[in-house]
Design a protein around this motif. Sequence first.
Motif, PDB file in Angstrom:
ATOM      1  N   UNK A 125       0.986  -1.416   0.037  1.00 22.09           N
ATOM      2  CA  UNK A 125       0.091  -0.121  -0.088  1.00 22.09           C
ATOM      3  C   UNK A 125       1.038   1.208  -0.046  1.00 22.09           C
ATOM      4  N   UNK A 126       1.998   1.259   0.582  1.00 22.01           N
ATOM      5  CA  UNK A 126       2.811   2.477   0.638  1.00 22.01           C
ATOM      6  C   UNK A 126       3.417   2.644  -0.813  1.00 22.01           C
ATOM      7  N   UNK A 127       3.832   1.517  -1.542  1.00 26.42           N
ATOM      8  CA  UNK A 127       4.089   1.914  -2.847  1.00 26.42           C
ATOM      9  C   UNK A 127       2.939   2.460  -3.865  1.00 26.42           C
ATOM     10  N   UNK A 128       1.656   1.812  -3.525  1.00 24.91           N
ATOM     11  CA  UNK A 128       0.699   2.101  -4.350  1.00 24.91           C
ATOM     12  C   UNK A 128       0.486   3.745  -4.113  1.00 24.91           C
ATOM     13  N   UNK A 129       0.375   4.082  -2.655  1.00 22.57           N
ATOM     14  CA  UNK A 129       0.062   5.657  -2.398  1.00 22.57           C
ATOM     15  C   UNK A 129       1.518   6.351  -3.183  1.00 22.57           C
ATOM     16  N   UNK A 130       2.583   5.996  -3.284  1.00 19.69           N
ATOM     17  CA  UNK A 130       3.637   6.571  -3.995  1.00 19.69           C
ATOM     18  C   UNK A 130       3.362   6.672  -5.333  1.00 19.69           C
TER      19      UNK A 130
END
Length: 162
Positions: free
Chosen positions: A93-98
């Motif tokens: 989810x962190x990568x998706x957010x970025x």
Amino acid sequence: PPSRMRMCARQESAGAEALSPAGEYLLSLGMTEDQLQKATSRYGRGFHQDVDESVKPLLQWFVELGLTEEQSMKAIAMRPQMMHCSLEASLKPHVHWMTGLGMDGSQIAKAIASFPDMLTFSLEANLKPSVQWMSGLGLDDSQIAKAIRVFPKCVAVALRRT
């Protein structure tokens, strides 16, 4: 005699000391003794992860993101807590957010390699409020993405301001 690093990375097992399986595996892949010492000193006893369930999937994911082996080892040494994070529930989810900020894969890999701590910050309680704070300063989404690409630690600086 055993090196200082190996002494730091030891766990008690049936009355005898042995290097943790995660430590052995990371060393076999090229993590330096200095990196392992830093990781174990930062995370201590919590460094004992299941290699097949935690360490290998994390390293494979780093490769898929575009991190080199050297960057992956450095990231784990800097933030060994990532080995405890769920790929699906936390890290991805962190990568998706970025990605939602306009960053591409190579930019995300560079940001993670520079500041892996960002992957362990709460999206809702830390990262999103940091971006809102930067937006409140007048930065648009592309400027915020650029700030994170160029200086990923800016999210930690913004955290102190929110």
